[in-house]
Design an enzyme around this catalytic site. Structure first.
Site, PDB file in Angstrom:
ATOM      1  N   ARG A  25      -9.408 -23.613  17.040  1.00  0.00           N
ATOM      2  CA  ARG A  25      -8.408 -24.252  17.844  1.00  0.00           C
ATOM      3  C   ARG A  25      -9.033 -24.715  19.296  1.00  0.00           C
ATOM      4  N   GLU A  69      14.222  14.738   6.469  1.00  0.00           N
ATOM      5  CA  GLU A  69      15.676  14.811   6.135  1.00  0.00           C
ATOM      6  C   GLU A  69      16.213  14.245   7.533  1.00  0.00           C
ATOM      7  N   PRO A  70      17.508  13.878   7.517  1.00  0.00           N
ATOM      8  CA  PRO A  70      18.226  13.500   8.813  1.00  0.00           C
ATOM      9  C   PRO A  70      17.937  14.268   9.877  1.00  0.00           C
ATOM     10  N   ASN A  71      18.029  15.581   9.871  1.00  0.00           N
ATOM     11  CA  ASN A  71      17.712  16.409  10.971  1.00  0.00           C
ATOM     12  C   ASN A  71      16.278  17.134  11.091  1.00  0.00           C
ATOM     13  N   GLY A  87      10.581  13.068  -1.499  1.00  0.00           N
ATOM     14  CA  GLY A  87      11.409  13.429  -0.647  1.00  0.00           C
ATOM     15  C   GLY A  87      11.054  14.825   0.231  1.00  0.00           C
ATOM     16  N   ARG A 112       0.925  -1.242   0.063  1.00  0.00           N
ATOM     17  CA  ARG A 112       0.052   0.126   0.032  1.00  0.00           C
ATOM     18  C   ARG A 112       0.911   1.404   0.023  1.00  0.00           C
ATOM     19  N   GLU A 169       4.085   9.714   7.597  1.00  0.00           N
ATOM     20  CA  GLU A 169       3.053  10.879   7.246  1.00  0.00           C
ATOM     21  C   GLU A 169       2.497  11.501   8.543  1.00  0.00           C
TER      22      GLU A 169
HETATM   23  P1  TGC Z   1       2.585  25.584   9.814  1.00  0.00           P
HETATM   24  O1  TGC Z   1       3.131  26.748  10.001  1.00  0.00           O
HETATM   25  O2  TGC Z   1       1.373  24.968  10.750  1.00  0.00           O
HETATM   26  O3  TGC Z   1       1.964  25.426   8.542  1.00  0.00           O
HETATM   27  C1  TGC Z   1       2.778  25.833   7.053  1.00  0.00           C
HETATM   28  C2  TGC Z   1       1.952  26.277   6.026  1.00  0.00           C
HETATM   29  O4  TGC Z   1       1.319  25.130   5.696  1.00  0.00           O
HETATM   30  C3  TGC Z   1      -0.122  25.126   5.945  1.00  0.00           C
HETATM   31  N1  TGC Z   1      -0.633  23.845   6.145  1.00  0.00           N
HETATM   32  C4  TGC Z   1      -1.272  23.086   5.318  1.00  0.00           C
HETATM   33  N2  TGC Z   1      -1.499  23.040   4.277  1.00  0.00           N
HETATM   34  C5  TGC Z   1      -2.170  22.007   3.363  1.00  0.00           C
HETATM   35  N3  TGC Z   1      -2.376  21.085   4.249  1.00  0.00           N
HETATM   36  C6  TGC Z   1      -2.085  20.734   5.407  1.00  0.00           C
HETATM   37  N4  TGC Z   1      -2.313  19.314   6.065  1.00  0.00           N
HETATM   38  C7  TGC Z   1      -1.333  21.688   6.071  1.00  0.00           C
HETATM   39  N5  TGC Z   1      -1.158  21.946   7.432  1.00  0.00           N
HETATM   40  C8  TGC Z   1      -0.609  23.350   7.319  1.00  0.00           C
HETATM   41  C9  TGC Z   1      -0.250  26.252   6.702  1.00  0.00           C
HETATM   42  O5  TGC Z   1      -1.652  26.928   6.742  1.00  0.00           O
HETATM   43  C10 TGC Z   1       0.873  27.197   6.547  1.00  0.00           C
HETATM   44  O6  TGC Z   1       0.348  27.881   5.252  1.00  0.00           O
HETATM   45  P2  TGC Z   1       0.856  29.478   5.171  1.00  0.00           P
HETATM   46  O7  TGC Z   1       0.392  29.805   3.842  1.00  0.00           O
HETATM   47  O8  TGC Z   1       0.424  29.916   6.392  1.00  0.00           O
HETATM   48  O9  TGC Z   1       2.527  29.373   4.954  1.00  0.00           O
HETATM   49  O10 TGC Z   1       3.830  24.499   9.876  1.00  0.00           O
HETATM   50  P3  TGC Z   1       4.572  23.992  10.991  1.00  0.00           P
HETATM   51  O11 TGC Z   1       6.004  24.172  10.589  1.00  0.00           O
HETATM   52  O12 TGC Z   1       4.176  24.254  12.247  1.00  0.00           O
HETATM   53  O13 TGC Z   1       4.246  22.339  10.878  1.00  0.00           O
HETATM   54  C11 TGC Z   1       3.063  21.782  11.323  1.00  0.00           C
HETATM   55  C12 TGC Z   1       3.086  20.358  11.505  1.00  0.00           C
HETATM   56  C13 TGC Z   1       3.838  20.055  12.239  1.00  0.00           C
HETATM   57  C14 TGC Z   1       1.791  19.955  11.608  1.00  0.00           C
HETATM   58  C15 TGC Z   1       3.428  19.818   9.782  1.00  0.00           C
HETATM   59  O14 TGC Z   1       5.017  20.160   9.798  1.00  0.00           O
HETATM   60  C16 TGC Z   1       3.545  18.322   9.736  1.00  0.00           C
HETATM   61  O15 TGC Z   1       2.487  17.866   9.513  1.00  0.00           O
HETATM   62  N6  TGC Z   1       4.617  17.595  10.450  1.00  0.00           N
HETATM   63  C17 TGC Z   1       4.687  16.087   9.995  1.00  0.00           C
HETATM   64  C18 TGC Z   1       5.730  15.891   8.941  1.00  0.00           C
HETATM   65  C19 TGC Z   1       4.957  14.311   8.044  1.00  0.00           C
HETATM   66  O16 TGC Z   1       4.034  14.300   8.086  1.00  0.00           O
HETATM   67  N7  TGC Z   1       6.125  14.125   7.399  1.00  0.00           N
HETATM   68  C20 TGC Z   1       5.647  13.186   6.464  1.00  0.00           C
HETATM   69  C21 TGC Z   1       6.778  12.854   5.455  1.00  0.00           C
HETATM   70  S1  TGC Z   1       6.155  12.110   3.915  1.00  0.00           S
HETATM   71  C22 TGC Z   1       6.031  10.421   4.457  1.00  0.00           C
HETATM   72  O17 TGC Z   1       6.058   9.955   5.659  1.00  0.00           O
HETATM   73  C23 TGC Z   1       5.520   9.370   3.459  1.00  0.00           C
HETATM   74  S2  TGC Z   1       5.512   7.762   3.825  1.00  0.00           S
HETATM   75  C24 TGC Z   1       4.747   7.179   2.726  1.00  0.00           C
HETATM   76  C25 TGC Z   1       4.457   5.824   2.532  1.00  0.00           C
HETATM   77  O18 TGC Z   1       5.287   5.019   2.491  1.00  0.00           O
HETATM   78  O19 TGC Z   1       3.318   5.514   2.497  1.00  0.00           O
HETATM   79  P1  FAD Z   2      11.055  12.799  14.970  1.00  0.00           P
HETATM   80  O1  FAD Z   2      10.510  14.069  14.399  1.00  0.00           O
HETATM   81  O2  FAD Z   2      12.585  12.800  15.327  1.00  0.00           O
HETATM   82  O3  FAD Z   2      10.030  12.422  16.364  1.00  0.00           O
HETATM   83  C1  FAD Z   2      10.747  11.639  17.200  1.00  0.00           C
HETATM   84  C2  FAD Z   2       9.392  11.534  18.416  1.00  0.00           C
HETATM   85  O4  FAD Z   2       9.328  12.984  18.949  1.00  0.00           O
HETATM   86  C3  FAD Z   2       8.128  11.141  17.804  1.00  0.00           C
HETATM   87  O5  FAD Z   2       7.746  10.289  18.777  1.00  0.00           O
HETATM   88  C4  FAD Z   2       7.340  12.439  17.778  1.00  0.00           C
HETATM   89  O6  FAD Z   2       5.960  12.247  17.839  1.00  0.00           O
HETATM   90  C5  FAD Z   2       7.826  13.302  18.809  1.00  0.00           C
HETATM   91  N1  FAD Z   2       7.883  14.742  18.518  1.00  0.00           N
HETATM   92  C6  FAD Z   2       8.564  15.447  17.649  1.00  0.00           C
HETATM   93  N2  FAD Z   2       8.038  16.458  17.428  1.00  0.00           N
HETATM   94  C7  FAD Z   2       7.045  16.727  18.571  1.00  0.00           C
HETATM   95  C8  FAD Z   2       6.447  17.761  19.130  1.00  0.00           C
HETATM   96  N3  FAD Z   2       6.641  19.242  18.804  1.00  0.00           N
HETATM   97  N4  FAD Z   2       5.959  17.446  20.499  1.00  0.00           N
HETATM   98  C9  FAD Z   2       5.690  16.240  20.822  1.00  0.00           C
HETATM   99  N5  FAD Z   2       6.263  15.290  20.255  1.00  0.00           N
HETATM  100  C10 FAD Z   2       7.153  15.571  19.131  1.00  0.00           C
HETATM  101  N6  FAD Z   2       9.473  10.730   4.726  1.00  0.00           N
HETATM  102  C11 FAD Z   2       9.336  11.032   3.376  1.00  0.00           C
HETATM  103  O7  FAD Z   2       9.644  12.481   3.267  1.00  0.00           O
HETATM  104  N7  FAD Z   2       9.296  10.401   2.345  1.00  0.00           N
HETATM  105  C12 FAD Z   2       8.773   9.068   2.390  1.00  0.00           C
HETATM  106  O8  FAD Z   2       8.545   8.257   1.435  1.00  0.00           O
HETATM  107  C13 FAD Z   2       8.953   8.335   3.582  1.00  0.00           C
HETATM  108  N8  FAD Z   2       8.772   7.156   3.883  1.00  0.00           N
HETATM  109  C14 FAD Z   2       9.050   6.425   5.182  1.00  0.00           C
HETATM  110  C15 FAD Z   2       8.854   5.275   5.401  1.00  0.00           C
HETATM  111  C16 FAD Z   2       9.126   4.349   6.538  1.00  0.00           C
HETATM  112  C17 FAD Z   2       9.055   3.078   6.744  1.00  0.00           C
HETATM  113  C18 FAD Z   2       9.562   5.321   7.547  1.00  0.00           C
HETATM  114  C19 FAD Z   2       9.688   4.965   8.929  1.00  0.00           C
HETATM  115  C20 FAD Z   2       9.340   6.674   7.422  1.00  0.00           C
HETATM  116  C21 FAD Z   2       9.332   7.274   6.382  1.00  0.00           C
HETATM  117  N9  FAD Z   2       9.507   8.802   6.107  1.00  0.00           N
HETATM  118  C22 FAD Z   2       9.268   9.473   4.668  1.00  0.00           C
HETATM  119  C23 FAD Z   2       9.445   9.506   7.118  1.00  0.00           C
HETATM  120  C24 FAD Z   2       8.554   9.795   8.161  1.00  0.00           C
HETATM  121  O9  FAD Z   2       7.743  10.742   7.686  1.00  0.00           O
HETATM  122  C25 FAD Z   2       9.207  10.313   9.586  1.00  0.00           C
HETATM  123  O10 FAD Z   2       9.811   9.365  10.313  1.00  0.00           O
HETATM  124  C26 FAD Z   2       8.072  10.960  10.400  1.00  0.00           C
HETATM  125  O11 FAD Z   2       7.500  12.153   9.879  1.00  0.00           O
HETATM  126  C27 FAD Z   2       8.663  11.196  11.786  1.00  0.00           C
HETATM  127  O12 FAD Z   2       9.948  12.019  11.642  1.00  0.00           O
HETATM  128  P2  FAD Z   2      11.364  11.449  12.457  1.00  0.00           P
HETATM  129  O13 FAD Z   2      11.254  10.164  12.306  1.00  0.00           O
HETATM  130  O14 FAD Z   2      12.564  12.205  12.302  1.00  0.00           O
HETATM  131  O15 FAD Z   2      10.906  11.569  14.242  1.00  0.00           O
END
Ligand code: TGC
Ligand code: FAD
Length: 392
Positions: free
Chosen positions: A276, A140-142, A137, A97, A371
């Site tokens: 079972r 990032e690491p940090n 992408g 998925r 995510e």
């Molecule tokens: P913040 O200041 O709240 O927002 C920045 C700007 O973004 C807008 N915004 C959104 N827009 C669209 N959709 C959303 N869900 C949005 N959330 C916020 C917001 O209005 C603002 O816009 P503007 O015009 O004012 O600049 O941002 P923040 O830096 O305080 O961060 C908020 C936070 C923590 C919720 C956000 O950074 C976050 O969601 N962090 C989690 C990171 C994350 O989910 N990473 C995922 C990486 S990709 C991945 O994991 C793929 S796995 C794929 C797989 O294998 O299935």
């Molecule tokens: P961190 O951000 O270091 O968090 C560590 C812990 O601290 C977590 O428990 C978190 O909840 C907590 N924490 C962090 N900030 C706060 C806060 N403000 N308040 C309270 N608690 C907090 N990323 C991509 O861009 N593309 C991909 O395709 C992708 N695929 C992935 C596939 C796998 C198998 C995995 C495991 C990860 C993938 N990711 C991808 C990365 C993923 O999105 C990140 O791992 C995730 O967003 C969390 O970041 P981190 O691992 O650096 O944890």
């Protein structure tokens, strides 16, 4: 793995809320998973190998860009159909998925929404057919939970951009033909760039040793003075809101997908408990096991209702990011709890690859982290209801 005997639970007759098209699409995905995924997935997980042989099948069931218009090679389906496809695929395996989520919501979606017509026509049909695979992408690491601090940057060199930095934990990276990469320009504004395999200075080393999501290939993206043509910049949206909008789509799909994993664990545990025999009767006849099973079907049903409503809101363009966060957080935690309880019902058999439960359980440890982690999604809800961000 034992023969796939899956029967989908539908305690509240939710099928009655689906259209004939939804059921057709869902049933095709369900049959495909039974036929093509279940027989090979355990071995792929044991070997930690993404099964490339299923790429064409994923494309055929519409898993790559199901809601992308047909003119770009997509299936032109609605959001409910997308969710149902993700549910069925994750019923088979979260890693599979993941591959489909990334391709659809994190690669095709930004090219469709933020790209120009030339980019759409160049990439989307190939991504829809699986001829091209993509990755996304952001992390990032940090900078994981706080992508706004990203360090990857690009410089305008006149006739091209020069890209430097690194991404990690990137699904599909080791085999992807293209990467949608989020990086800052010289003013610190975030933009999306399409980076193609083969560009000098671009490498994608694989991440080894994962105990979770072993059927999905994960890697790094390294940019060492990569010359990116200017026409590869996504022109129609910039700022962190652009990648976060893609995440809304992917998180929505995960909310459905997690139900699939939970349904598979419940169905397996129910069947096992009825067969079972211990102390002279099926273990399903003991109250402690019935409590587990009854709570499982209750939680699955609640998640199904939540997600069906979210799908309707998405179809009407009314779903908020915070509503999506709530569903992703709730459903993944629900699935993980069910996987843990279901594994116990199988006793020792639950730790083997003869059954899918342990694999689902391990996979869901990634799903609850990527995510947006479980805690970050709680903070998104907290922000939404109080108006006060508690992220920093
Ligand atoms: P913040 O200041 O709240 O927002 C920045 C700007 O973004 C807008 N915004 C959104 N827009 C669209 N959709 C959303 N869900 C949005 N959330 C916020 C917001 O209005 C603002 O816009 P503007 O015009 O004012 O600049 O941002 P923040 O830096 O305080 O961060 C908020 C936070 C923590 C919720 C956000 O950074 C976050 O969601 N962090 C989690 C990171 C994350 O989910 N990473 C995922 C990486 S990709 C991945 O994991 C793929 S796995 C794929 C797989 O294998 O299935
Ligand atoms: P961190 O951000 O270091 O968090 C560590 C812990 O601290 C977590 O428990 C978190 O909840 C907590 N924490 C962090 N900030 C706060 C806060 N403000 N308040 C309270 N608690 C907090 N990323 C991509 O861009 N593309 C991909 O395709 C992708 N695929 C992935 C596939 C796998 C198998 C995995 C495991 C990860 C993938 N990711 C991808 C990365 C993923 O999105 C990140 O791992 C995730 O967003 C969390 O970041 P981190 O691992 O650096 O944890």
């Amino acid at each position: 793995m034992s023969q796939d005997l899956f029967i989908a639970p539908d305690y509240y007759l939710l099928d009655e809320l689906l259209t004939d098209e939804h059921k057709l699409v869902r049933n095709a995905a369900r049959e495909w998973v039974k036929r093509e995924v279940s027989p090979i997935i355990e071995e792929a997980a044991q070997k930690a190998k993404f099964p490339t042989s299923i790429i064409k099948g994923l494309a055929d069931i519409g898993a790559f860009g199901s809601y992308i218009p047909e003119v770009y090679g997509g299936a032109g389906l609605d959001q409910m159909a997308y969710g149902l496809i993700m549910q069925e695929i994750e019923r088979g395996d979260s890693g599979v998925r993941s591959t489909a989520s990334v391709q659809s919501s994190l690669v095709m979606y930004p090219i469709w929404k933020f790209g120009n017509e030339t980019q759409r026509l160049k990439y989307l049909p190939k991504l829809a057919s699986g001829a091209f695979m993509g990755c996304f992408g952001l992390t990032e690491p940090n900078h994981g939970s706080n992508p706004s601090g990203m360090e990857t940057k690009f410089k305008d060199m006149g006739d091209h951009y020069l890209l430097n930095g690194a991404k990690m934990w990137i699904s599909n990276a080791p085999f992807a033909d293209i990467a949608v990469v989020w990086a800052k320009n010289e003013e610190g504004r975030i933009h999306g760039l399409i980076v193609e395999r083969g560009m000098e200075g671009f490498s994608t080393p694989e991440t080894h040793g994962k105990w979770s999501l072993r059927t999905s290939a994960t890697g790094e993206l390294i940019f060492d003075n990569v010359k990116v043509p200017k026409e590869n910049l996504l022109p129609n949206k910039s700022g962190l809101g652009a990648p976060l909008q893609c995440l809304d789509s992917a998180r929505y799909g995960i909310a459905w997908g997690a139900i699939g994993a939970a349904m598979d664990c419940y169905d397996t545990a129910l069947r096992y408990a009825k067969e079972r025999i211990q102390f002279g009767k099926p273990i399903a006849g003991f109250q402690l096991q019935q409590k587990k099973l009854a709570e499982m079907i209750t939680e699955i049903t609640k998640a199904q209702l939540l997600t069906w409503r979210l799908g309707s809101l998405r179809n009407e363009n009314k779903a908020t990011s915070a509503q999506i966060s709530m569903a992703k957080r709730n459903n993944v935690a629900m699935a993980l709890d069910i996987a843990r309880e279901a594994r116990q019902i199988l006793g020792a058999m639950g730790i083997t690859g003869d059954y899918s439960i342990m694999r689902h359980m391990m996979n869901l440890e990634s799903v609850i982290t990527y995510e947006g982690t479980h805690d970050i999604h709680l903070l998104i809800t907290g922000f939404d209801i109080t108006g006060i961000p508690a992220f920093k």
